[in-house]
Design a protein around this motif. Sequence first.
Motif, PDB file in Angstrom:
ATOM      1  N   ARG A 193       0.733  -1.155  -0.123  1.00 16.31           N
ATOM      2  CA  ARG A 193       0.074  -0.096   0.253  1.00 16.31           C
ATOM      3  C   ARG A 193       0.873   1.182  -0.162  1.00 16.31           C
ATOM      4  NH1 ARG A 193      -1.895   3.039   4.389  1.00 16.31           N
ATOM      5  NH2 ARG A 193      -3.620   4.200   3.959  1.00 16.31           N
ATOM      6  N   THR A 194       0.544   2.230  -1.004  1.00 12.12           N
ATOM      7  CA  THR A 194       1.365   3.350  -0.894  1.00 12.12           C
ATOM      8  C   THR A 194       0.552   4.533  -0.291  1.00 12.12           C
ATOM      9  OG1 THR A 194       0.377   3.927  -3.212  1.00 12.12           O
ATOM     10  CG2 THR A 194       2.531   2.942  -3.224  1.00 12.12           C
ATOM     11  N   THR A 195       1.305   5.345   0.346  1.00 13.82           N
ATOM     12  CA  THR A 195       0.796   6.658   0.878  1.00 13.82           C
ATOM     13  C   THR A 195       1.391   7.914   0.439  1.00 13.82           C
ATOM     14  OG1 THR A 195       2.106   6.519   2.931  1.00 13.82           O
ATOM     15  CG2 THR A 195       0.004   5.141   3.005  1.00 13.82           C
ATOM     16  N   LYS A 196       1.236   9.076   1.078  1.00 17.16           N
ATOM     17  CA  LYS A 196       1.813  10.236   0.753  1.00 17.16           C
ATOM     18  C   LYS A 196       3.302  10.259   1.201  1.00 17.16           C
ATOM     19  CE  LYS A 196       0.701  13.860   3.166  1.00 17.16           C
ATOM     20  NZ  LYS A 196      -0.061  15.190   3.678  1.00 17.16           N
ATOM     21  N   THR A 197       3.589   9.456   2.088  1.00 21.26           N
ATOM     22  CA  THR A 197       4.919   9.465   2.648  1.00 21.26           C
ATOM     23  C   THR A 197       5.709   8.088   2.268  1.00 21.26           C
ATOM     24  OG1 THR A 197       4.368   8.421   4.742  1.00 21.26           O
ATOM     25  CG2 THR A 197       4.465  10.841   4.457  1.00 21.26           C
ATOM     26  N   ARG A 198       5.067   7.231   1.417  1.00 25.49           N
ATOM     27  CA  ARG A 198       5.653   5.927   1.074  1.00 25.49           C
ATOM     28  C   ARG A 198       5.611   5.517  -0.440  1.00 25.49           C
ATOM     29  NH1 ARG A 198       1.891   1.396   3.874  1.00 25.49           N
ATOM     30  NH2 ARG A 198       2.499   2.781   5.860  1.00 25.49           N
ATOM     31  N   ARG A 199       6.716   5.449  -0.808  1.00 27.42           N
ATOM     32  CA  ARG A 199       6.958   5.192  -2.271  1.00 27.42           C
ATOM     33  C   ARG A 199       6.955   3.677  -2.568  1.00 27.42           C
ATOM     34  NH1 ARG A 199      12.164   7.960  -4.945  1.00 27.42           N
ATOM     35  NH2 ARG A 199      13.042   5.800  -4.651  1.00 27.42           N
ATOM     36  N   LYS A 200       6.252   3.125  -3.608  1.00 27.54           N
ATOM     37  CA  LYS A 200       6.153   1.855  -3.682  1.00 27.54           C
ATOM     38  C   LYS A 200       7.183   1.058  -3.785  1.00 27.54           C
ATOM     39  CE  LYS A 200       5.655   1.693  -8.804  1.00 27.54           C
ATOM     40  NZ  LYS A 200       4.713   1.639  -9.927  1.00 27.54           N
ATOM     41  N   ASP A 201       8.397   1.472  -4.240  1.00 26.74           N
ATOM     42  CA  ASP A 201       9.678   0.686  -4.262  1.00 26.74           C
ATOM     43  C   ASP A 201      10.467   1.017  -3.023  1.00 26.74           C
ATOM     44  OD1 ASP A 201      10.085   3.459  -5.022  1.00 26.74           O
ATOM     45  OD2 ASP A 201      11.635   3.179  -6.220  1.00 26.74           O
ATOM     46  N   VAL A 202      10.380   1.674  -2.019  1.00 28.48           N
ATOM     47  CA  VAL A 202      11.044   1.768  -0.816  1.00 28.48           C
ATOM     48  C   VAL A 202      10.298   1.140   0.341  1.00 28.48           C
ATOM     49  CG1 VAL A 202      11.954   3.544   0.782  1.00 28.48           C
ATOM     50  CG2 VAL A 202      11.723   4.212  -1.743  1.00 28.48           C
ATOM     51  N   PRO A 203      10.856   0.038   0.927  1.00 31.02           N
ATOM     52  CA  PRO A 203      10.318  -0.809   1.920  1.00 31.02           C
ATOM     53  C   PRO A 203      10.514  -0.016   3.286  1.00 31.02           C
ATOM     54  CG  PRO A 203      12.491  -1.607   1.610  1.00 31.02           C
ATOM     55  CD  PRO A 203      12.427  -0.370   0.422  1.00 31.02           C
ATOM     56  N   TRP A 204      10.392   1.255   3.486  1.00 30.81           N
ATOM     57  CA  TRP A 204      10.552   1.807   4.713  1.00 30.81           C
ATOM     58  C   TRP A 204       9.567   3.121   4.749  1.00 30.81           C
ATOM     59  CZ3 TRP A 204      13.435  -0.099   8.519  1.00 30.81           C
ATOM     60  CH2 TRP A 204      14.245  -1.066   8.148  1.00 30.81           C
ATOM     61  N   ASP A 205       8.918   3.224   5.842  1.00 31.86           N
ATOM     62  CA  ASP A 205       7.858   4.285   6.092  1.00 31.86           C
ATOM     63  C   ASP A 205       8.460   5.453   7.254  1.00 31.86           C
ATOM     64  OD1 ASP A 205       5.601   5.633   5.640  1.00 31.86           O
ATOM     65  OD2 ASP A 205       4.263   4.489   7.043  1.00 31.86           O
ATOM     66  N   PRO A 206       8.804   6.597   6.741  1.00 33.33           N
ATOM     67  CA  PRO A 206       9.176   7.442   7.801  1.00 33.33           C
ATOM     68  C   PRO A 206       8.283   7.950   8.822  1.00 33.33           C
ATOM     69  CG  PRO A 206       9.894   8.036   5.699  1.00 33.33           C
ATOM     70  CD  PRO A 206       8.905   6.962   5.539  1.00 33.33           C
ATOM     71  N   ALA A 207       8.782   8.037  10.213  1.00 36.31           N
ATOM     72  CA  ALA A 207       7.658   8.311  11.125  1.00 36.31           C
ATOM     73  C   ALA A 207       7.711  10.048  11.081  1.00 36.31           C
ATOM     74  CB  ALA A 207       8.080   8.128  12.475  1.00 36.31           C
ATOM     75  N   ALA A 208       6.958  10.540  10.187  1.00 28.84           N
ATOM     76  CA  ALA A 208       7.083  12.027   9.640  1.00 28.84           C
ATOM     77  C   ALA A 208       5.707  12.205   8.842  1.00 28.84           C
ATOM     78  CB  ALA A 208       8.305  12.321   9.109  1.00 28.84           C
TER      79      ALA A 208
END
Length: 366
Positions: A193-208
Amino acid sequence: MGVIRFIPVTEINDPLTLSIGLSGGSGTGKTYTALLMARGIAEVVTGKPGAPIGYVDTENRRALHYKAAFPEMMHFDFAAVDDKGSVVGFGPERWIEVIDAAEEAGLPVLILDSFSHAWEGVGGVLDLHATTLDRLTRGDDSKKDQRSQLAWAEVKPRYRRLIDRIVRAKTNIIICTRAKPVMQDFKTKLNARTTKTRRKDVPWDPAADGDLMFEMTTMVILDPVAPGCPVHQIKVADQFKALLNPRQPMGAETGRKMAEWAKGQGDAQAQKETLDLARAKARKGKDAFATWWNSDEGKLARPVARTIMDELQAIASQAERDTVHNDDDPFAGRGSAFDEDEAGDSMTPEQRAEYEAAIANLSKSA
């Protein structure tokens, strides 16, 4: 009404300021990398080695583990509890006070670690939203969905003022945030699932918040497999692409080069011009780009152009598709405007779903 004056850029000689975002999970080297980069920035700004580095520490004085390696560190213990034991939290206004104090002290660079507390810590944005929502609903959970946006309308402007303060800071700022692993699709190896802070090819979600990430001069996510390396480059200006090698740790030299660009020195602008030239060549198609790549000019540009090779290949491929048509027949070689491949070039998954639903409705009505 005040006088508005547009100033010729030739009269503006003040150095720019940098805002650098480093995000990552535990063990990715955020703190050490931030200190190294800050050292390089501070030395360029002041013109002398050992220039002070401001450090705002929310991690129970964890930065002091590096005090022997960085004696120039100016440390501030930024805790959620004051000296009297009262909870004061990490609200937006406290962070603004810290930045104000750093500027008043004349610090050339300031590290905020971990700025995730401003988002998800005690008194942070998420906590403020929950508290505001409780007040608006008076404990009635059935009203929370209805009142959630009202709660955000109270909290977000306070956070936005903090982001604006960071962007307009007169000192250079390095912001460290935590990141959490993202659940990935087993088949595609992309994020489920992609979000505003989450790119589909990056397996990390910043706490920001996304507002913060995309306001940065440079924003990268570090990975445990390569501590200190800018593995996932979320936002990097052309001027810095040649500086950031995903397989090479960032350090004091990275900070120096960035600070030199901010002062109007160094060769960052020349590197940007090289990238623009490479893009222009790629727009002529694969054969033309290959010819240029093997020319004397192309060989000189290779070290910089390689930093965006995926982008150049995509541009050249698109140029080939755009030219495969007959000028007498605008649809020849291009397929229908509603072909799945053509429509999918620019559609998000949500837009694709809406598109398919619209086609289905048209079919039913027909």
